[in-house]
Enzyme design. Structure first.
Site, PDB file in Angstrom:
ATOM      1  N   TYR A 107       0.850  -1.206   0.000  1.00 38.76           N
ATOM      2  CA  TYR A 107       0.000   0.000   0.000  1.00 38.76           C
ATOM      3  C   TYR A 107       0.882   1.251   0.000  1.00 38.76           C
ATOM      4  O   TYR A 107       0.716   2.158  -0.826  1.00 38.76           O
ATOM      5  CB  TYR A 107      -0.918  -0.029   1.225  1.00 38.76           C
ATOM      6  CG  TYR A 107      -1.776   1.219   1.421  1.00 38.76           C
ATOM      7  CD1 TYR A 107      -2.807   1.530   0.536  1.00 38.76           C
ATOM      8  CD2 TYR A 107      -1.568   2.075   2.508  1.00 38.76           C
ATOM      9  CE1 TYR A 107      -3.599   2.664   0.728  1.00 38.76           C
ATOM     10  CE2 TYR A 107      -2.358   3.197   2.709  1.00 38.76           C
ATOM     11  CZ  TYR A 107      -3.373   3.491   1.818  1.00 38.76           C
ATOM     12  OH  TYR A 107      -4.153   4.605   2.006  1.00 38.76           O
ATOM     13  N   LYS A 164       1.378   4.268  -2.837  1.00 38.94           N
ATOM     14  CA  LYS A 164       1.144   5.672  -2.494  1.00 38.94           C
ATOM     15  C   LYS A 164       2.395   6.512  -2.731  1.00 38.94           C
ATOM     16  O   LYS A 164       2.307   7.688  -3.086  1.00 38.94           O
ATOM     17  CB  LYS A 164       0.671   5.780  -1.041  1.00 38.94           C
ATOM     18  CG  LYS A 164      -0.730   5.206  -0.811  1.00 38.94           C
ATOM     19  CD  LYS A 164      -1.778   5.951  -1.628  1.00 38.94           C
ATOM     20  CE  LYS A 164      -3.193   5.592  -1.271  1.00 38.94           C
ATOM     21  NZ  LYS A 164      -4.189   6.277  -2.104  1.00 38.94           N
TER      22      LYS A 164
HETATM   23  N1  NAP Z   1      -9.305   6.907   5.433  1.00 46.25           N
HETATM   24  C1  NAP Z   1      -8.056   7.202   5.776  1.00 46.25           C
HETATM   25  O1  NAP Z   1      -7.716   7.239   6.975  1.00 46.25           O
HETATM   26  C2  NAP Z   1      -7.033   7.495   4.722  1.00 46.25           C
HETATM   27  C3  NAP Z   1      -5.718   7.805   5.132  1.00 46.25           C
HETATM   28  C4  NAP Z   1      -4.760   8.057   4.155  1.00 46.25           C
HETATM   29  C5  NAP Z   1      -5.115   8.022   2.817  1.00 46.25           C
HETATM   30  N2  NAP Z   1      -6.381   7.716   2.443  1.00 46.25           N
HETATM   31  C6  NAP Z   1      -6.698   7.670   1.006  1.00 46.25           C
HETATM   32  O2  NAP Z   1      -7.869   8.421   0.752  1.00 46.25           O
HETATM   33  C7  NAP Z   1      -8.543   7.919  -0.404  1.00 46.25           C
HETATM   34  C8  NAP Z   1     -10.030   7.774  -0.137  1.00 46.25           C
HETATM   35  O3  NAP Z   1     -10.188   6.815   0.904  1.00 46.25           O
HETATM   36  P1  NAP Z   1     -11.487   6.720   1.840  1.00 46.25           P
HETATM   37  O4  NAP Z   1     -10.975   6.642   3.231  1.00 46.25           O
HETATM   38  O5  NAP Z   1     -12.481   7.736   1.484  1.00 46.25           O
HETATM   39  O6  NAP Z   1     -11.971   5.245   1.439  1.00 46.25           O
HETATM   40  P2  NAP Z   1     -13.392   4.639   0.994  1.00 46.25           P
HETATM   41  O7  NAP Z   1     -14.493   5.213   1.798  1.00 46.25           O
HETATM   42  O8  NAP Z   1     -13.193   3.161   1.018  1.00 46.25           O
HETATM   43  O9  NAP Z   1     -13.527   5.133  -0.516  1.00 46.25           O
HETATM   44  C9  NAP Z   1     -12.752   4.565  -1.536  1.00 46.25           C
HETATM   45  C10 NAP Z   1     -13.414   4.803  -2.876  1.00 46.25           C
HETATM   46  O10 NAP Z   1     -12.596   4.207  -3.892  1.00 46.25           O
HETATM   47  C11 NAP Z   1     -13.440   3.467  -4.767  1.00 46.25           C
HETATM   48  N3  NAP Z   1     -12.728   2.369  -5.424  1.00 46.25           N
HETATM   49  C12 NAP Z   1     -12.086   1.330  -4.847  1.00 46.25           C
HETATM   50  N4  NAP Z   1     -11.609   0.494  -5.800  1.00 46.25           N
HETATM   51  C13 NAP Z   1     -11.949   1.022  -6.995  1.00 46.25           C
HETATM   52  C14 NAP Z   1     -11.756   0.621  -8.347  1.00 46.25           C
HETATM   53  N5  NAP Z   1     -11.129  -0.530  -8.672  1.00 46.25           N
HETATM   54  N6  NAP Z   1     -12.224   1.405  -9.346  1.00 46.25           N
HETATM   55  C15 NAP Z   1     -12.872   2.548  -9.049  1.00 46.25           C
HETATM   56  N7  NAP Z   1     -13.115   2.979  -7.786  1.00 46.25           N
HETATM   57  C16 NAP Z   1     -12.656   2.224  -6.772  1.00 46.25           C
HETATM   58  C17 NAP Z   1     -14.518   2.916  -3.836  1.00 46.25           C
HETATM   59  O11 NAP Z   1     -15.621   2.465  -4.598  1.00 46.25           O
HETATM   60  P3  NAP Z   1     -16.637   1.342  -4.009  1.00 46.25           P
HETATM   61  O12 NAP Z   1     -17.640   2.106  -3.205  1.00 46.25           O
HETATM   62  O13 NAP Z   1     -17.176   0.730  -5.247  1.00 46.25           O
HETATM   63  O14 NAP Z   1     -15.808   0.399  -3.183  1.00 46.25           O
HETATM   64  C18 NAP Z   1     -14.804   4.152  -3.001  1.00 46.25           C
HETATM   65  O15 NAP Z   1     -15.652   5.017  -3.691  1.00 46.25           O
HETATM   66  C19 NAP Z   1      -7.833   6.615  -0.759  1.00 46.25           C
HETATM   67  O16 NAP Z   1      -6.959   6.823  -1.840  1.00 46.25           O
HETATM   68  C20 NAP Z   1      -7.044   6.289   0.494  1.00 46.25           C
HETATM   69  O17 NAP Z   1      -5.897   5.508   0.222  1.00 46.25           O
HETATM   70  C21 NAP Z   1      -7.347   7.468   3.364  1.00 46.25           C
END
Ligand code: NAP
Length: 325
Positions: free
Chosen positions: A193, A197
């Site tokens: 992961y 990133k």
């Molecule tokens: N949450 C944290 O603490 C955190 C920390 C650091 C970085 N981030 C980064 O922030 C970003 C958003 O994360 P989040 O926390 O909002 O997560 P989330 O709620 O799981 O949202 C992820 C989104 O990505 C979509 N997705 C996953 N696989 C995909 C694919 N193959 N094709 C198209 N869309 C896809 C998901 O669609 P589905 O609904 O269809 O699954 C969902 O809409 C990510 O890049 C993550 O790595 C998050």
């Protein structure tokens, strides 16, 4: 690098975005949902690029309960299928002739090792390579928006990355094996992961180096720690521990998680630091930016990504720019 003025970006600082066209990948959930909502609240037409029309339609319906006039649409995107990304861009090009803001937000985290049908590790392709393919295919439309704009910092690409890029102890991209197939142990999914990133952070700098003089800049960021669906992918014991830890850890709301993306996408002050890595809420990160000062690392990632896309038949349209970085 010039020192950045310390500031805490608020959503209220966003400019009016009437006439802007934006894409937010994964805009149906978590951070992407809030990012989409705020771009639309400020007048942009926003496309949620994601894999499930049902989930996107449900998200749009909820967003519109507060304001039925929001201009938000579904765009089918599956980052785990590289060929389908060409279809995504064809579909978008039938609807729009320009793209002002691309937010590469979708992601998965710490999943068990698996290869996509394209032969890439799941996280490498979802978090990095698929987004890079999307970005490169959308370049002509980003260029078109830049040519029509009177300002040179309107057109922006934002790569939502993570502090995991630096905290996983990875010094550089693994060029010999970007899939990191030989990694073993409970931390291996996390390292993969972090690796994906790291690539997305370096890609933002590589894009800026090449296309800034065409009016296109890119940014990367850590959104903060946010409870979202992201924590559901790690099915291992470590994943259970992560979910338990995040329940008791101080976390940000998804709305606060979107703030740094919105800063990178819209703030005039962000564009002074185009190509750089940001942390909440619009500050320059420290550790990750060291990779960006290493031209060899930036060019190495660019070459790797270009070759991987060429292997899948991607032909990147030449819009000029400084191709050597
Ligand atoms: N949450 C944290 O603490 C955190 C920390 C650091 C970085 N981030 C980064 O922030 C970003 C958003 O994360 P989040 O926390 O909002 O997560 P989330 O709620 O799981 O949202 C992820 C989104 O990505 C979509 N997705 C996953 N696989 C995909 C694919 N193959 N094709 C198209 N869309 C896809 C998901 O669609 P589905 O609904 O269809 O699954 C969902 O809409 C990510 O890049 C993550 O790595 C998050």
């Amino acid at each position: 690098m010039t020192r950045q003025k310390e500031e805490e970006f608020q959503v209220g600082d966003m400019p009016n975005l009437s006439g802007y066209i934006a894409i937010v990948t994964g805009g149906n959930s978590g951070i992407g949902y809030e990012t989409t909502l705020q771009l639309a609240n400020h007048g942009a037409r926003v496309y949620i690029a994601s894999r499930s029309q049902t989930r996107v339609d449900a998200a749009i319906k909820t967003m519109k309960t507060g304001n039925n006039g929001l201009d938000i649409h579904f765009l089918k995107l599956d980052l785990q299928d590289l060929q389908s990304i060409k279809t995504t861009v064809e579909e978008f090009s039938r609807k729009e002739t320009r793209l002002d803001i691309l937010i590469n937000n979708a992601g998965i985290m710490a999943c068990p090792f698996e290869l996509t049908k394209d032969g890439h590790e799941l996280q490498w392709q979802t978090c990095f390579l698929g987004h890079h393919a999307l970005t490169m295919c959308l370049l002509p439309l980003l260029h078109s928006a830049a040519q029509k704009s009177s300002s040179n910092d309107r057109v922006r690409i934002v790569n939502v990355s993570s502090d995991a890029a630096a905290s996983m102890g990875l010094d550089s991209i693994n060029y010999k094996d970007p899939n990191m197939a030989d990694l073993r142990g409970v931390t291996a999914p996390w390292k993969r992961y972090g690796h994906s990133k790291q690539a997305s952070i370096i890609a933002a700098k590589a894009i800026t180096d090449r296309y800034r003089d065409k009016g296109i800049t890119a940014y990367s960021l850590h959104p903060g720690i946010i409870k979202s669906n992201l924590q559901s992918h790690d099915t291992s014991f470590l994943g259970m521990l992560t979910r338990a830890a995040i329940r008791v850890m101080p976390t940000l709301s998804p709305a606060d998680g979107a703030r740094t993306s919105l800063y990178c996408a819209t703030s005039p002050s962000a564009s002074l630091f185009a190509g750089r890595y940001f942390i909440p809420f619009g500050k320059i990160g420290t550790k990750e930016n060291k990779w960006l000062d290493d031209a060899k690392a930036v060019n190495g990632l660019w070459t790797l990504a270009t070759n991987q896309l060429k292997d899948h038949g991607f032909v990147i349209e030449d819009i000029g720019g400084n191709v050597d970085g």
